[in-house]
Design a protein around this motif. Structure first.
Motif, PDB file in Angstrom:
ATOM      1  N   LYS A 262     -24.388 -28.963 -26.247  1.00 52.20           N
ATOM      2  CA  LYS A 262     -23.105 -29.131 -25.551  1.00 52.20           C
ATOM      3  C   LYS A 262     -23.175 -29.243 -23.952  1.00 52.20           C
ATOM      4  CE  LYS A 262     -20.273 -28.697 -29.811  1.00 52.20           C
ATOM      5  NZ  LYS A 262     -18.687 -28.135 -30.184  1.00 52.20           N
ATOM      6  N   VAL A 263     -21.926 -29.811 -23.417  1.00 49.86           N
ATOM      7  CA  VAL A 263     -21.853 -29.586 -21.822  1.00 49.86           C
ATOM      8  C   VAL A 263     -20.620 -28.702 -21.858  1.00 49.86           C
ATOM      9  CG1 VAL A 263     -21.211 -30.821 -19.908  1.00 49.86           C
ATOM     10  CG2 VAL A 263     -22.900 -31.751 -21.305  1.00 49.86           C
ATOM     11  N   LYS A 264     -20.750 -27.762 -21.146  1.00 49.33           N
ATOM     12  CA  LYS A 264     -19.603 -26.935 -20.650  1.00 49.33           C
ATOM     13  C   LYS A 264     -19.282 -26.858 -19.282  1.00 49.33           C
ATOM     14  CE  LYS A 264     -20.120 -24.101 -24.763  1.00 49.33           C
ATOM     15  NZ  LYS A 264     -20.625 -22.583 -25.199  1.00 49.33           N
ATOM     16  N   THR A 265     -20.420 -27.210 -18.506  1.00 45.34           N
ATOM     17  CA  THR A 265     -20.206 -27.085 -17.003  1.00 45.34           C
ATOM     18  C   THR A 265     -20.876 -28.457 -16.076  1.00 45.34           C
ATOM     19  OG1 THR A 265     -22.178 -25.557 -16.749  1.00 45.34           O
ATOM     20  CG2 THR A 265     -19.944 -24.332 -16.929  1.00 45.34           C
ATOM     21  N   ILE A 266     -20.403 -28.614 -15.341  1.00 43.52           N
ATOM     22  CA  ILE A 266     -20.768 -29.494 -14.545  1.00 43.52           C
ATOM     23  C   ILE A 266     -20.702 -29.218 -13.104  1.00 43.52           C
ATOM     24  CG2 ILE A 266     -20.636 -32.093 -13.708  1.00 43.52           C
ATOM     25  CD1 ILE A 266     -19.307 -32.525 -16.616  1.00 43.52           C
ATOM     26  N   LEU A 267     -21.880 -29.599 -12.186  1.00 39.81           N
ATOM     27  CA  LEU A 267     -21.673 -29.362 -10.653  1.00 39.81           C
ATOM     28  C   LEU A 267     -21.762 -31.141 -10.177  1.00 39.81           C
ATOM     29  CD1 LEU A 267     -21.407 -27.741  -8.270  1.00 39.81           C
ATOM     30  CD2 LEU A 267     -23.938 -27.556  -8.164  1.00 39.81           C
ATOM     31  N   VAL A 268     -20.969 -31.601  -9.532  1.00 42.30           N
ATOM     32  CA  VAL A 268     -20.908 -32.617  -8.862  1.00 42.30           C
ATOM     33  C   VAL A 268     -21.329 -32.610  -7.394  1.00 42.30           C
ATOM     34  CG1 VAL A 268     -19.728 -34.714  -8.360  1.00 42.30           C
ATOM     35  CG2 VAL A 268     -19.005 -33.657 -10.382  1.00 42.30           C
ATOM     36  N   SER A 269     -22.279 -33.246  -6.800  1.00 42.51           N
ATOM     37  CA  SER A 269     -22.810 -32.918  -5.601  1.00 42.51           C
ATOM     38  C   SER A 269     -22.227 -33.763  -4.324  1.00 42.51           C
ATOM     39  CB  SER A 269     -24.398 -33.277  -5.375  1.00 42.51           C
ATOM     40  OG  SER A 269     -24.572 -34.712  -5.973  1.00 42.51           O
ATOM     41  N   GLN A 270     -20.692 -33.662  -4.522  1.00 42.34           N
ATOM     42  CA  GLN A 270     -19.769 -34.588  -3.521  1.00 42.34           C
ATOM     43  C   GLN A 270     -18.583 -33.436  -3.248  1.00 42.34           C
ATOM     44  OE1 GLN A 270     -18.728 -38.220  -5.292  1.00 42.34           O
ATOM     45  NE2 GLN A 270     -20.162 -39.205  -4.017  1.00 42.34           N
TER      46      GLN A 270
ATOM     47  N   ARG B  95     -29.134 -31.097 -17.631  1.00 40.03           N
ATOM     48  CA  ARG B  95     -29.187 -32.528 -17.581  1.00 40.03           C
ATOM     49  C   ARG B  95     -28.875 -32.894 -16.261  1.00 40.03           C
ATOM     50  NH1 ARG B  95     -26.768 -31.439 -22.797  1.00 40.03           N
ATOM     51  NH2 ARG B  95     -26.384 -29.345 -21.821  1.00 40.03           N
ATOM     52  N   ILE B  96     -29.467 -34.139 -15.876  1.00 37.76           N
ATOM     53  CA  ILE B  96     -29.466 -34.682 -14.498  1.00 37.76           C
ATOM     54  C   ILE B  96     -28.618 -36.102 -14.679  1.00 37.76           C
ATOM     55  CG2 ILE B  96     -30.862 -35.567 -12.585  1.00 37.76           C
ATOM     56  CD1 ILE B  96     -31.021 -32.385 -12.708  1.00 37.76           C
ATOM     57  N   ALA B  97     -27.762 -36.117 -13.737  1.00 35.62           N
ATOM     58  CA  ALA B  97     -26.945 -37.372 -13.766  1.00 35.62           C
ATOM     59  C   ALA B  97     -27.303 -37.921 -12.440  1.00 35.62           C
ATOM     60  CB  ALA B  97     -25.288 -37.334 -14.045  1.00 35.62           C
ATOM     61  N   VAL B  98     -27.515 -39.342 -12.237  1.00 40.56           N
ATOM     62  CA  VAL B  98     -27.902 -40.035 -11.119  1.00 40.56           C
ATOM     63  C   VAL B  98     -26.871 -41.277 -10.956  1.00 40.56           C
ATOM     64  CG1 VAL B  98     -30.197 -38.890 -10.769  1.00 40.56           C
ATOM     65  CG2 VAL B  98     -29.900 -41.287 -11.864  1.00 40.56           C
TER      66      VAL B  98
ATOM     67  N   ASP C   4     -24.819 -26.977 -16.986  1.00 41.74           N
ATOM     68  CA  ASP C   4     -25.234 -27.823 -18.007  1.00 41.74           C
ATOM     69  C   ASP C   4     -25.666 -29.240 -17.353  1.00 41.74           C
ATOM     70  OD1 ASP C   4     -25.051 -25.789 -19.889  1.00 41.74           O
ATOM     71  OD2 ASP C   4     -22.905 -26.561 -19.902  1.00 41.74           O
ATOM     72  N   VAL C   5     -24.840 -29.777 -16.193  1.00 45.26           N
ATOM     73  CA  VAL C   5     -25.269 -31.112 -15.494  1.00 45.26           C
ATOM     74  C   VAL C   5     -25.104 -30.898 -14.226  1.00 45.26           C
ATOM     75  CG1 VAL C   5     -24.341 -33.330 -15.646  1.00 45.26           C
ATOM     76  CG2 VAL C   5     -24.025 -32.434 -17.918  1.00 45.26           C
ATOM     77  N   LEU C   6     -26.116 -31.592 -13.497  1.00 46.33           N
ATOM     78  CA  LEU C   6     -26.128 -31.611 -12.098  1.00 46.33           C
ATOM     79  C   LEU C   6     -25.787 -33.270 -11.897  1.00 46.33           C
ATOM     80  CD1 LEU C   6     -28.832 -29.243 -10.896  1.00 46.33           C
ATOM     81  CD2 LEU C   6     -26.466 -28.825 -10.947  1.00 46.33           C
ATOM     82  N   ALA C   7     -24.889 -33.782 -11.044  1.00 45.38           N
ATOM     83  CA  ALA C   7     -24.834 -35.086 -10.876  1.00 45.38           C
ATOM     84  C   ALA C   7     -24.922 -35.257  -9.295  1.00 45.38           C
ATOM     85  CB  ALA C   7     -23.144 -35.238 -10.898  1.00 45.38           C
ATOM     86  N   PHE C   8     -25.898 -36.436  -8.952  1.00 44.40           N
ATOM     87  CA  PHE C   8     -26.354 -36.887  -7.645  1.00 44.40           C
ATOM     88  C   PHE C   8     -26.005 -38.259  -7.709  1.00 44.40           C
ATOM     89  CE2 PHE C   8     -28.976 -33.348  -9.155  1.00 44.40           C
ATOM     90  CZ  PHE C   8     -29.116 -32.561  -7.908  1.00 44.40           C
TER      91      PHE C   8
END
Length: 249
Positions: free
Chosen positions: A2-10, A203-206, A177-181
């Motif tokens: 499950k995804v509980k935390t996300i870091l958006v690189s903006q 998890r890597i989001a691009v 849990d997720v890094l968004a680039f």
């Protein structure tokens, strides 16, 4: 997992109706924002050193809001009075709209593309005789000079600002849990700050093919990709993924 935390690189959106807020509330996930890169403006002296005299141009090509800000900043530093008959070629409607911060829209010659830089081609062909200045960052998409050169335009690039990797040392012991680039430079910043970064269960989001390529070149596994036919935005791609992995089994 499950995804509980996300870091958006903006930077954090200023809009209270941001789709990120909807995701956080709907799926009860924590979303943080932290720019992995930032922009630093060059001085008027730096621009002059590139043999650029603003008086020599009668058309400006604007590919981003940063380009708008830094063109007018440098113009002011140079005490250059921006002429009313200057032509502005804006890559998108959003950039043209942003231009209104600096000029009275109805009194100016403003030409707008659809979305991609190549969409400006018919407009460039119509005004082939103009002398174009492209105020830009030091990291320029290859399709921009390629398009301009193929049209044999009289143009010059001026580096008015630089894209710089941010210091992320305070995140060394923080797990998401997720890094968004959103850009290749964002991926480079991750590895510059954390050369020993191991993806493990992160998890890597691009967003975008160039960001995807940079991530793969660094050996990352891509779990979330945008844009796609089903998810044209990063928020839609995140929403789709979270809905899938967070549903109760």
């Amino acid at each position: 997992m499950k995804v509980k935390t996300i870091l958006v690189s903006q930077p954090e959106p200023k809009d209270e109706k941001s789709p990120y807020l909807d995701i956080a509330q709907k799926h009860k996930v924590k979303i943080d924002f932290r720019p992995f890169i930032h922009v630093e403006g060059l001085t008027a002296k730096d621009v002059r050193a590139q043999k650029i005299d603003l008086n020599n141009f009668n058309a400006i090509i604007l590919t981003s809001k940063n380009a708008v800000d830094h063109f007018f900043r440098v113009a002011e530093e140079m005490r250059y009075k921006v002429p009313e008959d200057l032509r502005y070629f804006c890559q998108s409607e959003a950039i043209a709209f942003y231009l209104q911060r600096y000029v009275v829209y109805r009194k100016r010659k403003i030409y707008v593309g659809q979305k991609d830089f190549a969409d400006l081609t018919p407009l460039f062909k119509k005004y082939k005789e103009e002398k174009f200045l492209l105020p830009s960052t030091d990291v320029l998409n290859a399709d921009v000079p390629e398009t301009l050169n193929n049209l044999n335009l009289n143009w010059k690039q001026g580096i008015f600002y630089r894209t710089v990797m941010s210091d992320l040392s305070d995140l060394a012991d923080v797990y998401y849990d997720v890094l968004a680039f959103f850009s290749p430079t964002g991926i480079k910043s991750l590895f510059k700050n954390f050369p020993d970064f191991k993806q493990n269960n992160t998890r890597i989001a691009v967003f975008g093919s160039t960001t995807q390529k940079e991530a793969l070149d660094h050996g990352l596994r891509i779990d979330i990709m945008a844009p796609s036919p089903e998810a044209p935005s990063m928020t839609m791609a995140l929403e789709k993924y979270i809905a899938k992995v967070n549903k109760d089994k």
